[in-house]
Design a protein around this motif. Structure first.
Motif, PDB file in Angstrom:
ATOM      1  N   LEU A   1       0.846  -1.429  -0.208  1.00 31.43           N
ATOM      2  CA  LEU A   1      -0.272  -0.093  -0.359  1.00 31.43           C
ATOM      3  C   LEU A   1       0.953   1.617   0.085  1.00 31.43           C
ATOM      4  N   ALA A   2       2.027   1.105   0.960  1.00 29.06           N
ATOM      5  CA  ALA A   2       2.830   2.304   0.683  1.00 29.06           C
ATOM      6  C   ALA A   2       3.430   2.341  -0.779  1.00 29.06           C
ATOM      7  N   SER A   3       3.718   1.111  -1.752  1.00 35.92           N
ATOM      8  CA  SER A   3       3.780   1.587  -2.962  1.00 35.92           C
ATOM      9  C   SER A   3       3.324   1.952  -3.866  1.00 35.92           C
ATOM     10  N   ALA A   4       2.170   1.696  -3.591  1.00 39.01           N
ATOM     11  CA  ALA A   4       0.904   2.343  -4.181  1.00 39.01           C
ATOM     12  C   ALA A   4       0.425   3.907  -4.363  1.00 39.01           C
ATOM     13  N   LEU A   5       1.245   4.372  -2.953  1.00 40.30           N
ATOM     14  CA  LEU A   5       0.531   5.452  -2.621  1.00 40.30           C
ATOM     15  C   LEU A   5       0.310   6.815  -3.798  1.00 40.30           C
TER      16      LEU A   5
ATOM     17  N   GLY B   1      -0.160   6.452  -6.702  1.00 37.53           N
ATOM     18  CA  GLY B   1      -1.238   6.112  -7.438  1.00 37.53           C
ATOM     19  C   GLY B   1      -2.565   6.042  -6.919  1.00 37.53           C
ATOM     20  N   LEU B   2      -3.069   6.377  -6.036  1.00 36.57           N
ATOM     21  CA  LEU B   2      -3.405   6.540  -4.837  1.00 36.57           C
ATOM     22  C   LEU B   2      -4.334   8.468  -5.158  1.00 36.57           C
ATOM     23  N   SER B   3      -5.123   8.505  -6.295  1.00 38.84           N
ATOM     24  CA  SER B   3      -5.403  10.170  -6.435  1.00 38.84           C
ATOM     25  C   SER B   3      -6.726  11.249  -4.996  1.00 38.84           C
ATOM     26  N   LYS B   4      -6.384  11.950  -5.104  1.00 43.31           N
ATOM     27  CA  LYS B   4      -7.252  12.806  -3.570  1.00 43.31           C
ATOM     28  C   LYS B   4      -9.002  11.885  -4.189  1.00 43.31           C
ATOM     29  N   GLU B   5      -9.427  12.054  -5.376  1.00 39.91           N
ATOM     30  CA  GLU B   5     -10.928  11.882  -5.081  1.00 39.91           C
ATOM     31  C   GLU B   5     -10.515   9.830  -4.513  1.00 39.91           C
ATOM     32  N   HIS B   6     -10.150   9.389  -5.176  1.00 39.38           N
ATOM     33  CA  HIS B   6     -10.012   7.935  -4.400  1.00 39.38           C
ATOM     34  C   HIS B   6      -9.968   8.134  -3.294  1.00 39.38           C
ATOM     35  N   VAL B   7      -9.153   8.933  -2.809  1.00 39.41           N
ATOM     36  CA  VAL B   7      -9.365   8.891  -1.477  1.00 39.41           C
ATOM     37  C   VAL B   7     -10.143   9.475   0.064  1.00 39.41           C
ATOM     38  N   ASP B   8     -10.732  10.526  -1.156  1.00 33.11           N
ATOM     39  CA  ASP B   8     -11.971  10.866  -0.334  1.00 33.11           C
ATOM     40  C   ASP B   8     -13.465  10.303  -0.341  1.00 33.11           C
ATOM     41  N   GLY B   9     -12.557   9.430  -1.615  1.00 33.10           N
ATOM     42  CA  GLY B   9     -14.230   8.680  -1.874  1.00 33.10           C
ATOM     43  C   GLY B   9     -14.679   6.858  -0.647  1.00 33.10           C
ATOM     44  N   MET B  10     -13.176   6.434  -0.702  1.00 27.95           N
ATOM     45  CA  MET B  10     -13.036   5.515   1.022  1.00 27.95           C
ATOM     46  C   MET B  10     -13.031   6.106   2.396  1.00 27.95           C
TER      47      MET B  10
ATOM     48  N   GLU C   1     -14.502  -3.358   2.671  1.00 27.22           N
ATOM     49  CA  GLU C   1     -13.162  -4.219   3.194  1.00 27.22           C
ATOM     50  C   GLU C   1     -11.715  -4.282   1.689  1.00 27.22           C
ATOM     51  N   LEU C   2     -12.757  -4.725   0.825  1.00 30.04           N
ATOM     52  CA  LEU C   2     -12.076  -4.134  -1.019  1.00 30.04           C
ATOM     53  C   LEU C   2     -11.538  -3.198  -1.162  1.00 30.04           C
ATOM     54  N   ASP C   3     -12.431  -2.171  -0.681  1.00 26.81           N
ATOM     55  CA  ASP C   3     -11.332  -0.775  -0.819  1.00 26.81           C
ATOM     56  C   ASP C   3     -10.650  -0.277  -0.489  1.00 26.81           C
ATOM     57  N   LEU C   4     -10.257  -1.043   0.722  1.00 25.09           N
ATOM     58  CA  LEU C   4      -8.878  -1.029   1.363  1.00 25.09           C
ATOM     59  C   LEU C   4      -8.074  -2.142   0.549  1.00 25.09           C
ATOM     60  N   HIS C   5      -8.698  -3.506   0.877  1.00 21.02           N
ATOM     61  CA  HIS C   5      -7.117  -4.602   0.254  1.00 21.02           C
ATOM     62  C   HIS C   5      -7.767  -4.844  -0.902  1.00 21.02           C
ATOM     63  N   GLN C   6      -7.965  -4.499  -1.434  1.00 21.77           N
ATOM     64  CA  GLN C   6      -7.876  -5.103  -2.892  1.00 21.77           C
ATOM     65  C   GLN C   6      -7.805  -3.971  -3.812  1.00 21.77           C
ATOM     66  N   ARG C   7      -9.127  -2.491  -4.212  1.00 24.67           N
ATOM     67  CA  ARG C   7      -9.256  -1.462  -5.064  1.00 24.67           C
ATOM     68  C   ARG C   7      -7.657  -0.956  -4.624  1.00 24.67           C
ATOM     69  N   SER C   8      -7.038  -0.633  -3.380  1.00 26.35           N
ATOM     70  CA  SER C   8      -6.183   0.461  -3.033  1.00 26.35           C
ATOM     71  C   SER C   8      -4.981  -0.070  -3.497  1.00 26.35           C
ATOM     72  N   LEU C   9      -5.041  -1.454  -3.296  1.00 22.35           N
ATOM     73  CA  LEU C   9      -3.703  -1.881  -3.667  1.00 22.35           C
ATOM     74  C   LEU C   9      -3.316  -2.086  -5.331  1.00 22.35           C
ATOM     75  N   GLN C  10      -4.404  -2.229  -5.876  1.00 24.77           N
ATOM     76  CA  GLN C  10      -4.135  -1.800  -7.232  1.00 24.77           C
ATOM     77  C   GLN C  10      -3.073  -0.905  -7.504  1.00 24.77           C
ATOM     78  N   ALA C  11      -2.957  -0.027  -7.173  1.00 26.74           N
ATOM     79  CA  ALA C  11      -2.173   0.973  -7.513  1.00 26.74           C
ATOM     80  C   ALA C  11      -0.494   0.660  -7.460  1.00 26.74           C
ATOM     81  N   CYS C  12      -0.416  -0.764  -6.376  1.00 27.34           N
ATOM     82  CA  CYS C  12       0.714  -1.005  -6.265  1.00 27.34           C
ATOM     83  C   CYS C  12       1.315  -1.791  -8.031  1.00 27.34           C
ATOM     84  N   PRO C  13       2.569  -0.902  -7.721  1.00 26.46           N
ATOM     85  CA  PRO C  13       3.348  -1.438  -9.210  1.00 26.46           C
ATOM     86  C   PRO C  13       4.821  -2.735  -9.053  1.00 26.46           C
ATOM     87  N   ASN C  14       4.041  -3.282  -8.085  1.00 25.55           N
ATOM     88  CA  ASN C  14       4.628  -4.813  -7.890  1.00 25.55           C
ATOM     89  C   ASN C  14       3.978  -5.664  -7.693  1.00 25.55           C
TER      90      ASN C  14
END
Length: 331
Positions: free
Chosen positions: A193-197, A199-208, A231-244
């Motif tokens: 998640l830290a490496s996805a930071l 790729g997480l837009s302000k709109e995405h975070v505000d929505g979550m 649960e999926l918002d954090l543990h799946q959707r937000s992690l999709q921005a991870c480059p690894n």
């Protein structure tokens, strides 16, 4: 889908062929499908994304209803025998009929996936069991390919697996496996998640944060499906921005942990008076909002560590207070 009684005495969604029968019957009686329109197994199966078996069963039921007839060609025609056949593109008339809420085609495996996932997750608490692919298909009235698609989806989540002889089985969700899965999550998810930071837009975070705050306000009047989506918002959707992407592939097999609570809390286990993960998720997304990588990793790791005892307790309760339902495709 409508609900009927399953072999175990509980409720289940209608099988695919029953769903097709009801939907097509409604369209014919409503005049949406013109008289003489040719309905072929192949075209309908392609439209629905299924094998031909459930389509064949649905068409036979419509024939028994007197709504379609055979003609001098392949398939059936809408209306009585003797009606002039009209060959039109079925998608033009039925394209919206077999679509899910987001207007994507509903594939046959999706129509029964939730039922099978619930059954298999409940059984996973009690050990390893074999799943008969052919019997699974027969039970739900679908083709073997559809049943295999369901099992493959469950495999990606760490719920089922196939041995060297291509036999399917349910992976036991015992105490040791839960500990192992949480160890994997605690090691990888905070870093991912830290490496996805970036790729997480302000709109995405505000929505979550908005969704979580609303759920925290409404709780306990929040459905199990909404809790699972959070649960999926954090543990799946937000992690999709991870480059690894290797991290993401490994984490997929830990998602059976998320399905555990999805299928037992509020149904087999009473909802807790307070659900800590809502506030903890808010804490994680606040760190994302601040772009604080160190604080984010700590908040994520603390959340994962804190949630393990709750999950272990829920699994132990199910093992102690329930016996698994019997199904013909599980042995």
């Amino acid at each position: 889908m409508s609900v009927s009684q399953s072999e175990s005495g509980g409720s289940r969604k209608t099988s695919l062929y029953e769903e097709l029968h009801v939907r097509l019957k409604t369209e014919i009686l409503g005049g949406t499908l013109p008289k003489g329109l040719v309905l072929s197994e192949a075209a309908l199966a392609d439209l629905v994304g299924s094998s031909r078996a459930p389509v064949r069963q649905a068409l036979q039921l419509l024939f028994d209803d007197g709504l379609i007839a055979r003609f001098d060609g392949r398939g059936f025609i809408v209306g009585a025998a003797g009606t002039q056949p009209t060959r039109l593109k079925l998608g033009d008339h039925l394209g919206k009929l077999f679509a899910s809420d987001d207007d994507r085609p509903m594939f046959a495996w999706q129509a029964l996936y939730e039922d099978v996932e619930r059954i298999v997750v409940h059984r996973s608490f009690f050990g390893r069991y074999r799943i008969n692919e052919n019997e699974l298909a027969r039970h739900f009235g679908v083709g073997r390919g559809v049943a295999r698609d369901v099992l493959l989806k469950l495999e990606t989540l760490g719920i089922t697996e196939k041995d060297d002889n291509f036999r399917w089985s349910i992976v036991p969700l015992d105490s040791q496996r839960i500990r192992d899965l949480y160890e994997v999550r605690a090691q990888i998810e905070p870093v991912a998640l830290a490496s996805a930071l970036d790729g997480l837009s302000k709109e995405h975070v505000d929505g979550m944060l908005s969704r979580l705050s609303q759920a925290l306000t409404d709780y306990p009047d929040v459905s199990a499906s909404t809790m699972y989506e959070l649960e999926l918002d954090l543990h799946q959707r937000s992690l999709q921005a991870c480059p690894n992407k290797e991290f993401l592939n490994i984490l997929k097999r830990t998602h059976c942990i998320l399905t555990l609570s999805k299928h037992v809390v509020g149904s087999r286990i009473k909802k807790p008076e307070y659900e800590p993960f809502l506030a903890e998720h808010i804490g994680v997304f606040q760190m994302v909002q601040k772009r604080d990588k160190e604080g984010l990793r700590k908040a994520m790791r603390d959340h994962i560590t804190n949630s393990q005892p709750n999950v272990q307790t829920r699994a132990a309760y199910i093992r102690e207070h329930y016996r698994p339902d019997e199904y013909s495709f599980i042995s």
